[in-house]
Design a protein around this motif. Structure first.
Motif, PDB file in Angstrom:
ATOM      1  N   GLU A 184      35.534  30.292 -15.464  1.00  0.00           N
ATOM      2  CA  GLU A 184      37.016  30.337 -15.579  1.00  0.00           C
ATOM      3  C   GLU A 184      37.543  29.224 -14.847  1.00  0.00           C
ATOM      4  O   GLU A 184      38.634  28.457 -15.085  1.00  0.00           O
ATOM      5  N   HIS A 185      37.229  29.200 -13.462  1.00  0.00           N
ATOM      6  CA  HIS A 185      37.896  28.446 -12.390  1.00  0.00           C
ATOM      7  C   HIS A 185      36.802  27.143 -11.935  1.00  0.00           C
ATOM      8  O   HIS A 185      37.174  26.670 -11.035  1.00  0.00           O
ATOM      9  N   CYS A 186      36.055  27.014 -12.892  1.00  0.00           N
ATOM     10  CA  CYS A 186      35.271  25.819 -12.726  1.00  0.00           C
ATOM     11  C   CYS A 186      36.154  24.295 -12.563  1.00  0.00           C
ATOM     12  O   CYS A 186      37.117  24.278 -13.253  1.00  0.00           O
ATOM     13  N   CYS A 187      35.508  23.651 -11.870  1.00  0.00           N
ATOM     14  CA  CYS A 187      36.465  22.250 -11.705  1.00  0.00           C
ATOM     15  C   CYS A 187      37.586  22.552 -10.837  1.00  0.00           C
ATOM     16  O   CYS A 187      38.739  21.808 -11.084  1.00  0.00           O
ATOM     17  N   GLN A 188      37.697  23.716 -10.391  1.00  0.00           N
ATOM     18  CA  GLN A 188      39.114  24.064  -9.516  1.00  0.00           C
ATOM     19  C   GLN A 188      40.225  24.051 -10.254  1.00  0.00           C
ATOM     20  O   GLN A 188      41.171  23.724  -9.982  1.00  0.00           O
ATOM     21  N   GLY A 189      40.171  24.587 -11.352  1.00  0.00           N
ATOM     22  CA  GLY A 189      40.973  24.899 -12.323  1.00  0.00           C
ATOM     23  C   GLY A 189      41.358  23.813 -13.355  1.00  0.00           C
ATOM     24  O   GLY A 189      42.293  23.725 -14.170  1.00  0.00           O
ATOM     25  N   ALA A 190      40.891  22.536 -13.239  1.00  0.00           N
ATOM     26  CA  ALA A 190      41.099  21.275 -13.885  1.00  0.00           C
ATOM     27  C   ALA A 190      40.346  21.230 -15.207  1.00  0.00           C
ATOM     28  O   ALA A 190      39.445  22.355 -15.459  1.00  0.00           O
ATOM     29  N   SER A 191      40.723  20.653 -16.231  1.00  0.00           N
ATOM     30  CA  SER A 191      39.813  20.622 -17.511  1.00  0.00           C
ATOM     31  C   SER A 191      38.502  20.366 -17.168  1.00  0.00           C
ATOM     32  O   SER A 191      38.086  19.429 -16.549  1.00  0.00           O
TER      33      SER A 191
END
Length: 117
Positions: free
Chosen positions: A97-104
């Motif tokens: 869910e929070h992969c890429c620090q919340g970015a797309s």
């Protein structure tokens, strides 16, 4: 449902699924059912594929079903077990869910992994 309650519920479901998969035989069963797809497998076929007895699989199938990772359907005298792909995808979505620090996050269809991380 408020955010804290929803997060706690999501965590509880995630822990239940991960606990079910944290045993070698159950992981093998789940992987075999994923490979079988929507056709599913009977306990007899699973036992044959995994080198186990059908009665020996009963406990593990019950644990996987209780976690929501597999479903069963009565077909005549047989039970057909299938991986619950919606539940599996929900588990993977929760874990990433929070992969890429919340970015797309862009997932490569060939690699099956995030290409942004």
């Amino acid at each position: 449902m408020d955010q804290a309650t929803e997060t706690t519920a999501d965590e509880a479901l995630t822990l239940k699924a991960l606990t079910a998969l944290a045993q070698a035989q159950r992981l093998r069963i789940f992987k075999a059912l994923v490979v079988a797809g929507q056709d599913g497998l009977t306990p007899g076929v699973l036992a044959e594929q995994l080198g186990s007895t059908p009665s020996g699989l009963s406990f593990h199938l019950k644990e996987l079903a209780h976690s929501g990772l597999i479903d069963s359907e009565q077909r005549g005298r047989n039970l057909i077990y299938r991986a619950n792909f919606a539940r599996m995808n929900g588990l993977l979505a929760y874990l990433t869910e929070h992969c890429c620090q919340g970015a797309s996050c862009e997932v490569s269809p060939t690699a099956g992994a995030c290409t942004s991380c």
